[in-house]
Design an enzyme around this catalytic site. Structure first.
Site, PDB file in Angstrom:
ATOM      1  N   HIS A   1       0.791  -1.226   0.140  1.00  0.00           N
ATOM      2  CA  HIS A   1      -0.031   0.026  -0.089  1.00  0.00           C
ATOM      3  C   HIS A   1       0.871   1.131  -0.028  1.00  0.00           C
ATOM      4  CE1 HIS A   1      -3.867  -1.992   1.448  1.00  0.00           C
ATOM      5  NE2 HIS A   1      -3.598  -2.680   0.609  1.00  0.00           N
TER       6      HIS A   1
ATOM      7  N   GLU B   1       0.857   3.934   1.959  1.00  0.00           N
ATOM      8  CA  GLU B   1       1.114   4.218   3.180  1.00  0.00           C
ATOM      9  C   GLU B   1       2.450   3.412   3.673  1.00  0.00           C
ATOM     10  OE1 GLU B   1      -3.469   4.673   3.389  1.00  0.00           O
ATOM     11  OE2 GLU B   1      -1.676   3.195   2.313  1.00  0.00           O
TER      12      GLU B   1
ATOM     13  N   CYS C   1      -5.880   1.251   5.707  1.00  0.00           N
ATOM     14  CA  CYS C   1      -6.405  -0.004   6.018  1.00  0.00           C
ATOM     15  C   CYS C   1      -5.884  -0.458   7.432  1.00  0.00           C
ATOM     16  CB  CYS C   1      -6.274  -1.032   4.995  1.00  0.00           C
ATOM     17  SG  CYS C   1      -4.417  -1.510   4.923  1.00  0.00           S
TER      18      CYS C   1
ATOM     19  N   CYS D   1      -2.086  -0.799   7.436  1.00  0.00           N
ATOM     20  CA  CYS D   1      -1.231   0.506   7.429  1.00  0.00           C
ATOM     21  C   CYS D   1      -1.668   0.995   8.482  1.00  0.00           C
ATOM     22  CB  CYS D   1      -1.736   1.204   6.213  1.00  0.00           C
ATOM     23  SG  CYS D   1      -1.327   0.545   4.322  1.00  0.00           S
TER      24      CYS D   1
END
Length: 158
Positions: free
Chosen positions: A78, A80, A106, A109
């Site tokens: 992801h 992040e 999410c 993260c």
């Protein structure tokens, strides 16, 4: 000439970063900022040196996995995560920073953001993971939706 606010400026950069994404489902960009300085950026995609999903297809799409579920069944990282990894790779302390992201994080993260010491998240779009927002609240990390009102004007809402 109209100058963008700092929030607009960093969110525009997050949107630009998202354009580097090779994910077939969602393009996400993240920018980590401290004292109006960009510390790291990240976008979602496969690890360095690994074939991109745009080249080999999306396992999650092939298996019919809904958004927000079974993150372990994905070739990519992801945005992040990539921003936090870039900061660590270059020895940059992101404790106390603000993370600007095109999407709210999410759960995976979120756990990384909490342990990295990020203090504020400003996001443009929601993500189907309510537990992540609950954990951010519990950890005392401010989250701000950076959206638009009905007239199309941008607004920051707690």
């Amino acid at each position: 000439m109209s100058r963008p606010s700092w929030e607009e400026y960093f969110m525009d950069i997050a949107r630009l970063v998202a354009r580097r994404s090779t994910c077939l489902r969602r393009q996400v960009g993240a920018v980590v900022v401290k004292e109006k300085n960009i510390l790291a950026t990240g976008y979602n995609g496969t690890p360095s040196g690994i074939a991109h999903c745009s080249e080999v297809g999306c396992l999650r799409q092939q298996l019919g996995i809904p958004s927000g579920e079974r993150h372990e069944l994905c070739r990519g990282l992801h945005a992040e995560q990539n921003a936090i990894i870039q900061a660590a790779k270059h020895g940059v302390n992101i404790g106390g920073a603000t993370l600007y992201s095109t999407h709210s994080p999410c759960l995976i993260c979120t756990k990384m953001i909490i342990n990295a010491g990020v203090q504020h998240i400003i996001y443009l779009e929601g993500y189907p993971d309510t537990l992540s927002l609950e954990m951010l609240r519990e950890a005392g990390i401010a989250t701000t939706f950076f959206g638009q009102d009905d007239s199309g004007e941008r607004e920051l809402a707690p």
